[in-house]
Motif scaffolding. Structure first.
Motif, PDB file in Angstrom:
ATOM      1  N   ILE A 137     -11.291  19.593  67.133  1.00  7.74           N
ATOM      2  CA  ILE A 137     -11.382  19.430  68.395  1.00  7.74           C
ATOM      3  C   ILE A 137     -10.147  18.859  68.916  1.00  7.74           C
ATOM      4  O   ILE A 137     -10.551  17.758  70.177  1.00  7.74           O
ATOM      5  CB  ILE A 137     -12.581  17.718  68.537  1.00  7.74           C
ATOM      6  CG1 ILE A 137     -11.784  17.265  67.361  1.00  7.74           C
ATOM      7  CG2 ILE A 137     -13.994  18.721  67.622  1.00  7.74           C
ATOM      8  CD1 ILE A 137     -13.186  15.771  67.005  1.00  7.74           C
ATOM      9  N   ASP A 138      -9.329  19.117  68.568  1.00  7.34           N
ATOM     10  CA  ASP A 138      -7.751  18.604  68.852  1.00  7.34           C
ATOM     11  C   ASP A 138      -7.389  19.597  69.211  1.00  7.34           C
ATOM     12  O   ASP A 138      -6.931  20.798  68.945  1.00  7.34           O
ATOM     13  CB  ASP A 138      -7.566  18.172  67.599  1.00  7.34           C
ATOM     14  CG  ASP A 138      -6.099  17.369  68.594  1.00  7.34           C
ATOM     15  OD1 ASP A 138      -5.293  17.709  68.890  1.00  7.34           O
ATOM     16  OD2 ASP A 138      -5.172  16.527  67.651  1.00  7.34           O
ATOM     17  N   GLU A 139      -7.354  19.820  70.753  1.00  8.01           N
ATOM     18  CA  GLU A 139      -6.819  20.523  71.776  1.00  8.01           C
ATOM     19  C   GLU A 139      -5.331  21.382  71.947  1.00  8.01           C
ATOM     20  O   GLU A 139      -4.810  22.215  71.753  1.00  8.01           O
ATOM     21  CB  GLU A 139      -7.246  20.569  73.142  1.00  8.01           C
ATOM     22  CG  GLU A 139      -8.603  20.313  73.504  1.00  8.01           C
ATOM     23  CD  GLU A 139      -8.524  20.192  74.833  1.00  8.01           C
ATOM     24  OE1 GLU A 139      -7.355  20.095  75.723  1.00  8.01           O
ATOM     25  OE2 GLU A 139      -9.530  19.747  75.764  1.00  8.01           O
ATOM     26  N   GLU A 140      -4.161  20.229  71.778  1.00 10.88           N
ATOM     27  CA  GLU A 140      -3.270  20.189  71.461  1.00 10.88           C
ATOM     28  C   GLU A 140      -2.693  21.293  69.449  1.00 10.88           C
ATOM     29  O   GLU A 140      -2.138  22.064  69.906  1.00 10.88           O
ATOM     30  CB  GLU A 140      -2.534  19.234  70.734  1.00 10.88           C
ATOM     31  CG  GLU A 140      -0.442  19.046  70.624  1.00 10.88           C
ATOM     32  CD  GLU A 140      -0.016  19.916  71.469  1.00 10.88           C
ATOM     33  OE1 GLU A 140       0.554  20.621  71.394  1.00 10.88           O
ATOM     34  OE2 GLU A 140      -0.806  19.900  72.964  1.00 10.88           O
ATOM     35  N   VAL A 142      -5.467  23.252  68.221  1.00  7.51           N
ATOM     36  CA  VAL A 142      -5.899  24.637  68.819  1.00  7.51           C
ATOM     37  C   VAL A 142      -4.944  25.431  69.406  1.00  7.51           C
ATOM     38  O   VAL A 142      -4.660  26.850  69.047  1.00  7.51           O
ATOM     39  CB  VAL A 142      -6.998  24.587  68.910  1.00  7.51           C
ATOM     40  CG1 VAL A 142      -7.685  25.977  69.657  1.00  7.51           C
ATOM     41  CG2 VAL A 142      -8.030  23.831  68.548  1.00  7.51           C
ATOM     42  N   ARG A 143      -3.978  24.222  69.641  1.00  6.65           N
ATOM     43  CA  ARG A 143      -2.913  25.400  71.024  1.00  6.65           C
ATOM     44  C   ARG A 143      -1.914  26.069  69.752  1.00  6.65           C
ATOM     45  O   ARG A 143      -1.567  26.759  69.579  1.00  6.65           O
ATOM     46  CB  ARG A 143      -2.149  24.490  71.753  1.00  6.65           C
ATOM     47  CG  ARG A 143      -1.659  25.393  72.835  1.00  6.65           C
ATOM     48  CD  ARG A 143      -1.111  24.794  73.610  1.00  6.65           C
ATOM     49  NE  ARG A 143       0.309  23.448  73.085  1.00  6.65           N
ATOM     50  CZ  ARG A 143       1.233  23.744  72.805  1.00  6.65           C
ATOM     51  NH1 ARG A 143       1.682  25.517  72.915  1.00  6.65           N
ATOM     52  NH2 ARG A 143       2.173  23.211  71.876  1.00  6.65           N
TER      53      ARG A 143
END
Length: 332
Positions: A137-140, A142-143
Motif C-alpha cells: 500500500i506504500d506507493e513510494e 512500490v515505485r
C-alpha cells in the motif's frame, strides 16, 4: 538517423554514437602512459571501451552516469567485443532520451505486480499477509521495488529486474510447495518477497546502476532487516495484535542467510527449512538467468562456445549455430 544499440555491434564496426558511462577507470600501461577504460551502456547491454593516450584533464570532465558521444572502432579482444576509441565528447543529459540507455526487462511490470499480489495476498497467515500489505500500500515502496534492478552486473541487471526475479521465484515456489508439506508455505513466500528488499536502497538506478554510500558501507542484507523491522511495527494497525516474535526471527534469518555461504556474504548459514529453500530457489533463478545471458549476448555468432568467463570459471556451450543446423538438415 536511428541509433546503433550495443546489441547491434559486431567486429570491425566504425562507431559514432552516444552511450551512458557505466564505469570509468584511468589507468597506466607498462610504459606509464595513461588510458581510459570505460564501460559504455545502453538499454540493450554494455560494451568495454578504451581510449589510449588519455589525460587526467579529460578524465575529470565526466563521471559514471554521464553521457558521451564516442567515435572509434570495434574489435574482438580475448573473446569479448570492445571499442577502441579515438574521440569522446560529453553530452548534455537534457538532450538525450533516458529510455535509450537504462536496460529494460522484457516482461510487463504491471503484469508482474499483478502476479506478485495474487500470490502474496492469498496467504492464510494474517500476520504475514498484513506485513505484505504494509509494503504494497506504500506507493513510494512500490515505485522503487518495480524500478530497481536485482544487481548491477550479475543477474537481472535492468530496470524492473528485482521485481522479475522475485516473481519468478514466487512462481517456482508456488508450483513445487505441494511436494514439501513440511515447509511453511506462507513463511517461504514472504521470505522470497523480502529477501532482496534492501536492494531498493542499496542500489542507485535513476541513471547508471551503482551502489549508494549506504549500500557500500552496510549492504542489502542488513538494510533488508532494518526495512523489515520498520514495517513490522506498522502491522499492529492492520491486525490489532503485535507481530509474533517467532515469525519475525525466522524472517530475519531468511534475509541474512539467503546467500547460503559465508564466502558469498551470508553472516549466517541457512538453518531453517524455509531459509534453505529460499537460498536454493534464489540461486537457481540467478544462475540460470546469468548463464542464459552469457549465451544470448555472446557477440561471436559463429562460435559454438562463449569465451571463458572469469566470474563463473568456465566457458558455456551454445550449441551448433542455427544456420549450420539448417544446412545440415538440408543435406540429410
Amino acid at each position: 538517423m536511428s541509433r546503433r544499440f550495443v546489441n547491434q555491434l559486431s567486429h570491425g564496426d566504425s562507431i559514432d554514437e552516444s552511450y551512458l558511462v557505466a564505469d570509468k577507470q584511468l589507468r597506466a600501461n607498462r610504459q606509464g602512459n595513461l588510458y581510459l577504460q570505460l564501460e559504455l551502456r545502453d538499454k540493450t547491454g554494455s560494451v568495454g571501451a578504451r581510449l589510449w593516450n588519455a589525460t587526467e584533464e579529460l578524465a575529470r570532465t565526466f563521471e559514471p552516469g554521464d553521457f558521451l558521444r564516442v567515435r572509434g572502432k570495434t574489435q574482438i579482444f580475448q573473446g569479448s567485443l570492445q571499442i577502441i576509441l579515438t574521440h569522446v565528447d560529453v553530452l548534455d543529459r537534457n538532450r538525450v532520451e533516458p529510455e535509450d540507455f537504462l536496460p529494460q526487462g522484457s516482461q510487463n511490470v504491471a503484469r508482474l505486480m499483478a502476479r506478485l499480489r495474487e500470490i502474496l495476498l492469498a496467504m492464510h497467515n494474517p500476520h504475514l499477509r498484513a506485513l505484505v500489505e504494509c509494503f504494497l500500500i506504500d506507493e513510494e515502496f512500490v515505485r522503487k521495488f518495480t524500478s530497481a534492478p536485482a544487481g548491477i552486473k550479475n543477474h537481472h541487471a535492468y530496470q524492473g529486474g528485482l521485481l522479475e526475479h522475485v516473481v519468478t521465484i514466487l512462481d517456482v515456489a508456488d508450483r513445487i510447495l505441494g511436494l514439501y508439506p513440511e515447509v511453511d508455505r506462507d513463511l517461504l513466500l514472504t521470505g522470497i518477497f523480502l529477501h532482496d528488499v534492501g536492494k531498493i536502497e542499496e542500489l542507485s538506478y535513476d541513471r547508471a546502476f551503482a551502489y549508494t554510500d549506504e549500500g557500500q558501507l552496510v549492504g542489502h542484507l542488513v538494510m533488508g532487516v532494518e526495512i523489515l523491522a520498520e514495517r513490522v511495527r506498522a502491522t499492529r494497525d492492520l491486525t490489532g495484535e503485535p507481530f509474533p516474535p517467532e515469525l519475525l526471527l525466522r524472517l530475519k534469518h531468511m534475509i541474512v542467510s539467503h546467500h547460503g555461504a559465508y564466502e558469498f556474504g551470508s553472516p549466517k548459514l541457512p538453518m531453517t527449512l524455509e531459509a534453505i529453500a529460499l537460498h536454493y530457489l534464489d540461486n537457481l533463478d540467478a544462475k540460470l538467468h546469468a548463464f542464459g545471458r552469457e549465451i544470448r549476448d555472446d557477440p561471436s555468432r559463429d562460435s559454438t562456445w562463449t569465451p571463458f568467463q572469469q566470474s563463473i570459471g568456465r566457458r558455456l556451450y551454445k550449441g551448433t549455430p542455427a544456420a549450420a543446423t539448417s544446412d545440415l538438415e538440408a543435406d540429410s
